[in-house]
Design a protein around this motif. Structure first.
Motif, short mmCIF file in Angstrom:
data_model
loop_
_atom_site.label_atom_id
_atom_site.label_comp_id
_atom_site.label_asym_id
_atom_site.label_seq_id
_atom_site.Cartn_x
_atom_site.Cartn_y
_atom_site.Cartn_z
N ARG A 330 59.75 -63.53 5.10
CA ARG A 330 60.09 -64.60 6.26
C ARG A 330 59.76 -63.12 7.74
NH1 ARG A 330 61.47 -66.20 10.18
NH2 ARG A 330 61.92 -68.56 10.49
N ALA A 331 61.25 -62.54 7.86
CA ALA A 331 61.57 -61.71 8.23
C ALA A 331 60.34 -61.21 9.69
CB ALA A 331 62.12 -60.91 8.39
N SER A 332 59.51 -60.43 8.43
CA SER A 332 58.35 -59.47 8.93
C SER A 332 57.34 -60.23 9.56
CB SER A 332 58.07 -58.94 7.79
OG SER A 332 59.03 -57.79 6.89
N ARG A 333 57.34 -61.78 9.33
CA ARG A 333 55.95 -62.02 10.00
C ARG A 333 56.65 -62.57 10.77
NH1 ARG A 333 51.87 -63.79 7.36
NH2 ARG A 333 51.33 -63.95 5.31
N GLY A 334 57.90 -63.48 10.96
CA GLY A 334 58.29 -63.73 12.09
C GLY A 334 58.53 -62.74 13.09
N HIS A 335 59.28 -61.77 13.12
CA HIS A 335 59.17 -60.04 13.66
C HIS A 335 57.85 -59.88 14.17
CE1 HIS A 335 63.60 -60.25 14.77
NE2 HIS A 335 63.54 -61.12 13.12
N THR A 336 56.78 -59.90 13.94
CA THR A 336 55.52 -59.63 13.90
C THR A 336 54.81 -60.08 14.02
OG1 THR A 336 54.87 -59.38 12.19
CG2 THR A 336 55.85 -57.14 12.50
N GLY A 337 55.19 -61.08 14.92
CA GLY A 337 54.07 -61.99 15.20
C GLY A 337 53.04 -62.91 14.74
N ARG A 338 53.96 -62.80 13.27
CA ARG A 338 52.40 -64.18 12.37
C ARG A 338 53.01 -65.16 12.35
NH1 ARG A 338 51.74 -58.40 12.88
NH2 ARG A 338 49.78 -57.54 12.40
N ILE A 339 51.95 -65.64 11.86
CA ILE A 339 52.47 -67.59 10.95
C ILE A 339 53.41 -67.03 10.43
CG2 ILE A 339 51.36 -69.42 10.71
CD1 ILE A 339 48.80 -68.76 12.16
N LEU A 340 54.74 -67.81 9.90
CA LEU A 340 54.90 -68.41 9.20
C LEU A 340 54.59 -69.23 8.31
CD1 LEU A 340 58.12 -68.83 11.60
CD2 LEU A 340 57.64 -66.82 10.82
N THR A 341 53.97 -68.34 7.65
CA THR A 341 53.65 -69.32 6.28
C THR A 341 53.43 -68.10 5.36
OG1 THR A 341 51.82 -70.64 5.23
CG2 THR A 341 50.61 -69.32 6.90
N ALA A 342 53.15 -69.13 3.87
CA ALA A 342 53.35 -67.87 3.25
C ALA A 342 51.71 -67.80 2.03
CB ALA A 342 53.94 -68.45 1.84
N SER A 343 50.98 -66.56 2.51
CA SER A 343 50.40 -66.50 1.63
C SER A 343 50.04 -65.86 0.24
CB SER A 343 49.46 -65.00 2.45
OG SER A 343 49.85 -64.19 1.84
N LYS A 344 48.65 -66.57 -0.25
CA LYS A 344 48.33 -66.57 -1.72
C LYS A 344 49.02 -65.39 -2.19
CE LYS A 344 44.30 -69.45 -2.36
NZ LYS A 344 42.83 -69.45 -2.78
N MET A 345 48.86 -63.95 -1.83
CA MET A 345 49.63 -62.47 -2.29
C MET A 345 50.91 -62.88 -2.20
SD MET A 345 48.57 -58.70 -0.55
CE MET A 345 46.88 -59.15 -1.22
N THR A 346 51.56 -63.28 -0.65
CA THR A 346 53.04 -63.73 -0.63
C THR A 346 53.79 -64.32 -1.99
OG1 THR A 346 53.19 -62.74 2.19
CG2 THR A 346 55.09 -64.34 0.82
N CYS A 347 52.65 -65.54 -2.15
CA CYS A 347 53.44 -66.29 -3.61
C CYS A 347 53.25 -65.65 -4.59
CB CYS A 347 52.20 -67.82 -2.97
SG CYS A 347 52.80 -68.85 -1.84
N ALA A 348 52.44 -64.78 -4.63
CA ALA A 348 52.33 -64.13 -6.19
C ALA A 348 53.08 -62.73 -6.32
CB ALA A 348 51.17 -63.49 -6.32
#
Length: 403
Positions: A330-348
């Motif tokens: 969550r923090a990595s996505r938020g602080h690097t400007g990525r969309i706040l949604t979990a990819s399939k790899m993240t869910c895995a």
């Protein structure tokens, strides 16, 4: 090599602000410590698997089992905690984050502890312990300075958890060097992490949940923090304190079961089941579910129904590791400007760490399958952190996206 500087200048001789020159990796605390912690989680587990399989030896003088436990409690996990605190505390206090060269030096201090401790047979235990024991107190001093300078007295609860963790690390080394089993240090370290999760989780989980629900035009928000939450934390801290000091007493089991009920109700009040359309939010609720499950495991261990090691792993993998991966993504996505949604790899990655948390304590129920369970849980652990590194490693070393 480009010199690392900070545009905000210095405060009391310490450079502050986001570094605009030098490696992006050292521009913000979460970047090196999340990546370093995840990589070390993989390496340390790989070494441990090879060690129990007889393929290599590690820290023979200190004890391979003690080395493994130490690196799970104070190795990768202290890095992830540092990455979170060095990012969150400036947000809480309104002060500029430590960045550039000071951040680089702090990271090297953590890394030196890992490498010297790994080579403790060559350096000697005294040197390894001395180097390893430096990181957490330095991190503690940085956080204390920020909280006091920012006059955010409510955040002293977080400082208390960091103090407990620093003391636990010293006790761990003391007990091992004295020829004793570091049971007390195990429990104190785990209690420190769980206490931090109870406090910080109560801040970020309802907040992120509310933001996600609000973004979809709904109003079924989680319950705001109130006296019930304060009571939950107080009972939880009491139960953890009893577990640390007197794990075999019946009163410990009673307190732990009470804590389990209260924290289950607390979790229910956050309405996590409404967020399963977005696993980046839902995983926070799943990870927190292991808080009441961990209290149940503590109670069962106190009553001699399950072995204490199983209770430890419910907390260390289920509560601590799963929450760390949840926060890191969550923090990595938020602080690097990525969309706040979990990819399939993240869910895995989430699925792997939760499966690991469920698999590892199963040795208590299926002792005849212990070697297979070790292999399975170790593989799931490496998979969870490996997927994080593959997906989030590039985000952590590249410049923030502008959206």
């Amino acid at each position: 090599m480009t010199t690392m500087t900070t545009p905000a200048g210095k405060r009391n001789g310490v450079p502050r602000g986001l570094a605009r020159t030098g490696p992006v990796l050292f521009s913000y605390g979460f970047r090196p410590f999340f990546l370093g912690g995840a990589l070390w989680a993989i390496v340390a587990m790989g070494i441990w698997i090879l060690t129990i399989a007889g393929g290599m030896t590690v820290a023979e003088e200190y004890g391979a089992h003690h080395w493994h436990a130490h690196e799970m409690l104070f190795g990768y996990s202290s890095a992830v905690l540092a990455g979170f605190l060095l990012t969150a505390v400036p947000n809480w206090t309104g002060r500029l984050p430590v960045s550039g060269w000071p951040l680089f030096i702090l990271f090297i201090l953590w890394l030196s502890g890992r490498l010297v401790f790994l080579a403790s047979d060559q350096t000697g235990i005294a040197v390894a312990v001395a180097v390893d024991a430096l990181f957490l107190p330095v991190l503690l001093l940085i956080c204390v300075r920020e909280v006091v300078a920012g006059r955010k007295w409510k955040d002293l609860k977080v400082i208390a958890g960091l103090v407990a963790l620093s003391v636990a690390n010293l006790f761990f080394h003391y007990e091992v060097v004295a020829g004793e089993h570091p049971d007390f240090a195990y429990r104190l370290a785990i209690a420190a992490y769980v206490g931090l999760i109870m406090v910080i989780g109560g801040r970020i989980i309802p907040s992120f949940t509310r933001n996600w629900i609000s973004g979809r035009g709904r109003t079924d928000f989680p319950a705001p923090f109130n006296s019930f939450d304060s009571g939950c934390i107080a009972v939880g801290v009491l139960a953890l304190g009893l577990w640390v000091s007197a794990p075999d007493l019946q009163v410990t089991a009673i307190a732990a079961l009470t804590g389990a009920v209260l924290h289950a109700v607390r979790l229910w009040r956050w309405r996590g089941w409404t967020t399963f359309a977005e696993m980046l939010v839902a995983i926070l609720h799943v990870a927190y579910l292991f808080v009441p499950l961990g209290f149940i495991a503590i109670a069962l261990a106190s009553l001699d129904i399950v072995d204490p090691t199983s209770a430890l792993h419910v907390m260390t993998i289920g509560t601590v590791a799963s929450m760390m991966i949840a926060v890191m993504t969550r923090a990595s996505r938020g602080h690097t400007g990525r969309i706040l949604t979990a990819s399939k790899m993240t869910c895995a990655s989430y699925a792997a760490i939760v499966a690991c948390a469920l698999a590892r304590p199963a040795t208590a129920l299926l002792p005849e399958f212990t070697p297979a369970i070790y292999a399975l849980s170790g593989g799931l652990w490496i998979c969870a952190f490996g997927l994080f590194v593959i997906e989030y490693g590039p985000m952590l070393v590249l410049a923030r996206r502008r959206i």
